[in-house]
Structure formats: structure tokens, C-alpha cells
Design an enzyme around this catalytic site. Structure first.
Site, PDB file in Angstrom:
ATOM      1  N   ASP A 103       3.687  75.650  21.403  1.00  0.00           N
ATOM      2  CA  ASP A 103       3.024  74.118  21.299  1.00  0.00           C
ATOM      3  C   ASP A 103       4.090  73.263  21.916  1.00  0.00           C
ATOM      4  O   ASP A 103       5.198  73.227  21.481  1.00  0.00           O
ATOM      5  CB  ASP A 103       2.658  74.263  19.932  1.00  0.00           C
ATOM      6  CG  ASP A 103       1.294  73.592  19.923  1.00  0.00           C
ATOM      7  OD1 ASP A 103       1.140  72.384  20.589  1.00  0.00           O
ATOM      8  OD2 ASP A 103       0.087  73.981  19.266  1.00  0.00           O
ATOM      9  N   HIS A 332      -7.482  75.452  15.342  1.00  0.00           N
ATOM     10  CA  HIS A 332      -6.803  75.038  14.034  1.00  0.00           C
ATOM     11  C   HIS A 332      -7.391  73.488  13.555  1.00  0.00           C
ATOM     12  O   HIS A 332      -6.973  73.077  12.590  1.00  0.00           O
ATOM     13  CB  HIS A 332      -5.332  74.904  14.059  1.00  0.00           C
ATOM     14  CG  HIS A 332      -4.679  74.131  15.021  1.00  0.00           C
ATOM     15  ND1 HIS A 332      -4.980  74.347  16.247  1.00  0.00           N
ATOM     16  CD2 HIS A 332      -4.166  72.857  14.905  1.00  0.00           C
ATOM     17  CE1 HIS A 332      -4.241  73.153  16.856  1.00  0.00           C
ATOM     18  NE2 HIS A 332      -3.621  72.344  15.816  1.00  0.00           N
TER      19      HIS A 332
HETATM   20  C1  GLC Z   1      -3.492  67.853  18.328  1.00  0.00           C
HETATM   21  C2  GLC Z   1      -3.449  69.104  17.292  1.00  0.00           C
HETATM   22  C3  GLC Z   1      -3.643  68.548  15.953  1.00  0.00           C
HETATM   23  C4  GLC Z   1      -2.397  67.593  15.810  1.00  0.00           C
HETATM   24  C5  GLC Z   1      -2.428  66.167  16.667  1.00  0.00           C
HETATM   25  C6  GLC Z   1      -1.563  65.326  16.874  1.00  0.00           C
HETATM   26  O1  GLC Z   1      -4.987  67.463  18.587  1.00  0.00           O
HETATM   27  O2  GLC Z   1      -4.069  70.129  17.824  1.00  0.00           O
HETATM   28  O3  GLC Z   1      -3.579  69.499  14.998  1.00  0.00           O
HETATM   29  O4  GLC Z   1      -2.641  67.042  14.410  1.00  0.00           O
HETATM   30  O5  GLC Z   1      -2.753  66.992  18.072  1.00  0.00           O
HETATM   31  O6  GLC Z   1      -0.294  66.112  17.110  1.00  0.00           O
END
Ligand code: GLC
Length: 543
Positions: A103, A332
């Protein structure tokens, strides 16, 4: 178009690392835990057989957003392990034919990252311009009307220096200033750090947020009603706080950096709320950009054969020819599928049909940990909420904890996830929904997933064949053909909770049943008169 890259047809398994497998009893999943579960994912006879894992952020973080607030891009948070564990994971995954996707959180850092600490130290700090700082509006208050995705203003005032800083998410997640070339170079170096460690691709978090209007103009008010669970973000139309066209230039550079050693790497972008035509632009016109973008249209579709078909076909039809489509049913940030489509208690049956859809349409498939078991949303008492979104907006929006509960390995007290107290409560249904129990039950969802994955791997028509929708003579049945050479399969998915009769205008009287969501079903049928049980999916071999 034949597939050209490993990711075109891959099954990519998302691991929310905190919740997958704990190894040291602290109640939080970690790298050694994941390493101990690699055989479950691939490399053995009874493995699931996935092609890649995508790991949610495992960098050092104060965990205000559970890792999406990174304090150091080039290390591992001690709660998850060490860089040595990471190297071991990559080696162990590669030895089993599993690619590793990281990620990559590019829009913001943690407020505790050294860059931000330096930036906020003073107006003349050399890193001041690494983030987005502005004076208060002329009458006082935030510089413009922008809102945070998680609720409240997107600006926080810094007493010490008398300016506001921008954060598209939490105040603990200040936005980086991507217009500063030093910032871009620093982010490119992060990509290099991980590719040198053997990483095979990146999932680009909230990537459309990196490019904002140069003048930071106010967003216009949005039309229409707010959804009940809204954080308020939907009050505005997000014209100026994201998706400035310059983004394509930056992402093309990023892609080139990721592949500068000559190895093709998967780059998948997370972008919500865009029409398929606009998503398609993120794959680059003259230069390669993203290898794929999540198709969230299926995840957001109502339970309806026509809606699912449209979500799949419209997305695919807009893509440049060299880009393969993908399907996402869970992640998630979203309510789990079994709970999403469970208004009449038939969520588990719908999950069987969804599995067949996910693994038979053309392209890559994303699978979220526990999806293969039929895990549903956990029930989190208010005092155990962890997600800042849930804590802020409960009870209208209970946040994202429900879809992040521990992986259910066994029927034991903590589902085999930890020897300690799990960071989120284990779902009580783990007495029935778990890897051990389902492995011994040929009628389980896990058994169906294993079967589907194996057949997909072994059947060229399913993996790389052409796709063509076919009329089933019933609006509740979504049917399509996959073909490779003379191998031809017909997939018929009955979305109705009642029996439906499908009728296909095909030559030949008999077709063999290749696989059905109803295990007992075998033998052959006449495709002109195909009776489908409630929520049944069936694959017929037309060879
Ligand atoms: C993305 C992620 C999420 C996170 C957000 C801020 O949407 O999937 O879980 O809170 O970015 O980084």
C-alpha cells in the site's frame, strides 16, 4: 487482447495485516503471523491458490488511521515486525508463486513524520512548502471551504506559526504538497526503496487527492440529499480539492520510476466516485500510467442481475484496449458483502453466487481476507470502536471496524487469531464460519472458492478467454460466455431468491455441468431449458 502482464488475470488477496494472524499475543496481526499462513494462500495442494497479496500499510505509524498515517516510509512498525521479517515474507511469498503488493499512501503523511515536524517548525523552515500551508481567510477562519473526507473542515490552525495546514483526511494526516518537485522526488525514492526489496506492485491510496487546484478555490455546494451515514463530505462537489489534470503527469512519472529497473510492476489506483470514462483516463494515453483502477461499481451495485452486468461491462468497455478489467466486491473500507446483501437473511447464499461471478468474468479479481469464508460484519460495541470515522459519527455511521475483525481460522475462543486479546472483537459466528470447519465441509463457501480458483487456473477459457454476455430469457439471470479456441463455457447466475428458467439460443441439446454453486448438481442439461434454483450459479461446458 491476450493478457500481457501477470496482474491482468490475477487473483489478488487483500490482507488487513492488523487482523490476519497475530504471532506474539499482543492482539494485533503481524508479519511473522502472516508468514506462518502463507501455505493457506498458495503453494500446497489445499491452498487457496491466489496470485498476489496486497498488504495494507505496515510502516511505522501512530495509528490514528491504523497505518494510513505514515511516520516513516522506509521501515516497518514494530507492532508488525521488522524489515528482516518483511524480507522473509517477500522470499516466502515468492517461493510459493505469490507476488507482493504494498500500500502506498502518497497524499498525506502522519503529523508525526519528520517532514511535517520540520515543516511546522516555522514559516521559513526549508520543508515548509512540503505541505500545504495558508494564512487564515481575510476575516479569520480557514482559507477556503474544503471539507475532510472523515468529517469537519479540511484545515487545522497551527497556533505556533499562525497558519492553517490542509488535511483531506484526519488532522493527524497532513496533505503533502505534490506541486513541490522535492516532494515528488522523495515519494519516488520511497517507491525505489521498496522495489529494491523485491516488491511487485503498489496500491495507490486515495491517489486522486494528490492534485489540487493551484488557487485552492472554494468547492461549490453539492445538489441532492445527503446519505444518512454521510460524514458531511458530500455537502460539496469536489471540483477543486482533487483530480487536477496535472495528476496524470505525476502518475506517469511514478509508473516509470516503479519500472525503471526493467521489471513490470502493478500499480492499482483507489479512486471513488468517478464515471468509468474518467477512471479510464488514469491508465495513460501516450505513456503508461496505472496498470489498473479498482472497479468499485460492482461493489456499489444493488443486488440485481442487470445492475451487476452493467457495472462490469460499462467499466470494461471504457478501458483502453491493453488494460484488463477487474472486479472488487469487498475491502477494508466497505461493509462486507454477506452483510450488505442480507436484508432477508440470504446473504450467505448471495456470497456463493458472487464468488462465481468474481472468478468467472474477464480480468483480475480482488479478494478481501475472510471473503472466501463468508465473513460478515462484526458487531462492535461503542466502547470498543477503534476507527476514527466510527468514533466521530456513531451511531449514524459505525465506521470501518465491522469489516476489519480478526480472520476466522478456527472455532476456538479467539478464532485462532491470537493468544491474547484481539484488538477488535472476533465475530461470534466464527464457531461456524472459519477455515478449519469449512475445510472439512465440501459444501462450504471456502470449498467453493478453492474449486473456483483451481478451475480458473486450469481453464484457459475462464482465465484468458473472450467474454460475451448472452441473453438468458430472464431478467434475473446474468449470463455470459467465455471462450478460448474451441473451449467454450456458459456461466448463468440467477440473482432471484426463487427458481428461474433460463433459455439460451445455442446449438446442441446437451451441455455438461462444469461447476454449480449447488454442489449436488452434476451431469448434463439442455441449455434451451435450464432450471436454476434460487440464487444458483452454474457453469456449463459447451465444447
Ligand atoms: C483510503 C484507505 C482508507 C484510509 C484513507 C486515508 O481510502 O483505503 O482506509 O483511511 O485512504 O488514507
Amino acid at each position: 487482447m491476450r493478457p500481457r502482464n501477470w496482474w491482468d488475470t490475477a487473483v489478488i488477496y487483500e490482507i488487513y495485516l492488523r487482523s490476519f494472524q497475530d504471532s506474539n499475543g499482543d492482539g494485533v496481526g503481524d508479519l511473522p503471523g502472516l508468514i506462518s499462513r502463507l501455505d493457506y494462500l498458495n503453494g500446497q495442494d489445499d491452498s487457496l491458490g491466489v496470485d498476489a497479496v496486497w498488504l495494507t500499510p505496515l510502516y511505522p505509524s501512530p495509528m490514528f488511521d491504523f497505518g494510513y498515517d505514515i511516520a516513516d516510509y522506509e521501515s516497518i512498525d514494530p507492532v508488525f515486525g521488522t524489515l528482516q521479517d518483511f524480507d522473509e515474507l517477500v522470499a516466502g511469498a515468492h517461493a510459493r508463486g505469490i507476488k507482493v503488493v504494498m500500500d502506498f499512501v502518497a497524499n498525506h503523511t502522519s503529523h508525526l513524520h519528520a517532514w511535517f515536524q520540520e515543516s511546522r517548525a516555522g514559516r521559513h523552515s526549508p520543508r515548509r512548502d512540503w505541505y500545504v500551508w495558508r494564512d487564515p481567510a481575510p476575516g479569520g477562519g480557514p482559507p477556503n471551504n474544503w471539507l475532510s473526507v472523515f468529517g469537519g473542515p479540511a484545515w487545522t490552525f497551527d497556533e505556533a506559526t499562525g497558519q492553517y495546514y490542509l488535511h483531506s483526511f484526519l488532522p493527524q494526516q497532513p496533505d503533502l504538497n505534490w506541486r513541490n518537485p522535492e516532494v515528488r522526488e522523495a515519494m519516488f525514492d520511497v517507491i525505489r526503496f521498496w522495489t529494491r526489496r523485491g516488491v511487485d506492485g503498489f496500491r495507490l491510496d486515495a491517489i486522486d487527492h494528490i492534485a489540487k487546484d493551484e488557487r485552492l478555490r472554494d468547492n461549490p455546494a453539492a445538489e441532492g440529499e445527503l446519505p444518512p451515514e454521510s460524514t458531511g463530505y458530500e455537502l460539496l462537489e469536489h471540483l477543486y480539492d482533487r483530480r487536477h489534470p496535472i495528476i496524470h503527469e505525476w502518475l506517469q512519472e511514478l509508473r516509470a520510476v516503479a519500472e525503471e529497473d526493467g521489471t513490470p510492476r502493478m500499480m492499482v489506483s483507489e479512486i471513488y466516485g468517478l464515471e468509468p470514462e474518467a477512471v479510464a483516463l488514469f491508465h495513460g494515453i501516450d505513456r503508461p500510467e496505472m496498470s489498473m483502477s479498482f472497479n468499485f461499481d460492482v461493489l456499489q451495485a444493488p443486488w440485481d442481475a442487470g445492475a451487476f452486468r452493467a457495472a462490469i461491462e460499462t467499466f470494461a468497455a471504457n478501458l483502453p484496449p491493453r488494460i484488463w478489467p477487474n472486479v472488487v466486491l469487498n475491502n477494508h473500507d466497505q461493509s462486507r458483502l454477506v452483510s450488505r446483501y442480507d436484508w432477508d437473511g440470504l446473504g450467505e447464499a448471495r456470497a456463493r453466487l458472487a464468488a462465481m461471478l468474481l472468478l468467472t468474468v474477464r480480468g483480475a479479481a480482488f479478494l478481501y481476507y475472510g471473503e472466501e469464508l463468508g465473513m460478515r460484519n462484526g458487531i462492535i460495541p461503542r466502547e470498543r470502536l477503534q476507527d476514527p470515522v466510527g468514533i466521530r459519527h456513531w451511531p449514524l455511521n459505525s465506521g470501518r471496524d465491522p469489516e476489519r475483525t480478526p480472520m476466522q481460522w478456527t472455532a476456538g475462543p479467539t478464532a485462532g487469531f491470537t493468544s491474547g486479546c484481539p484488538w477488535l472483537p472476533v465475530n461470534p459466528d466464527h464457531d461456524r464460519i472459519n477455515v478449519a470447519t469449512e475445510s472439512n465441509d465440501p459444501g462450504s463457501l471456502l470449498a467453493l472458492y478453492r474449486d473456483l480458483l483451481r478451475r480458473r487456473r486450469e481453464t484457459p477459457a475462464l482465465l484468458t478467454g473472450t467474454y460475451e454476455a448472452i441473453d438468458a430469457g430472464s431478467e434475473d439471470v446474468y449470463a455470459h460466455l467465455r471462450q478460448d479456441g474451441t473451449q467454450r463455457l456458459l456461466i448463468a447466475l440467477n440473482f432471484a431468491p426463487e427458481e428461474r428458467h433460463a433459455s439460451f439460443d445455442l446449438d446442441g441439446e446437451r451441455a455438461a455441468i462444469f461447476l454449480s454453486t449447488r454442489r449436488a448438481r452434476a451431469g448434463s442439461v439442455n441449455p434451451r431449458h435450464l432450471a436454476l434454483a434460487p440464487l444458483e450459479g452454474t457453469i456449463l461446458s459447451l465444447e
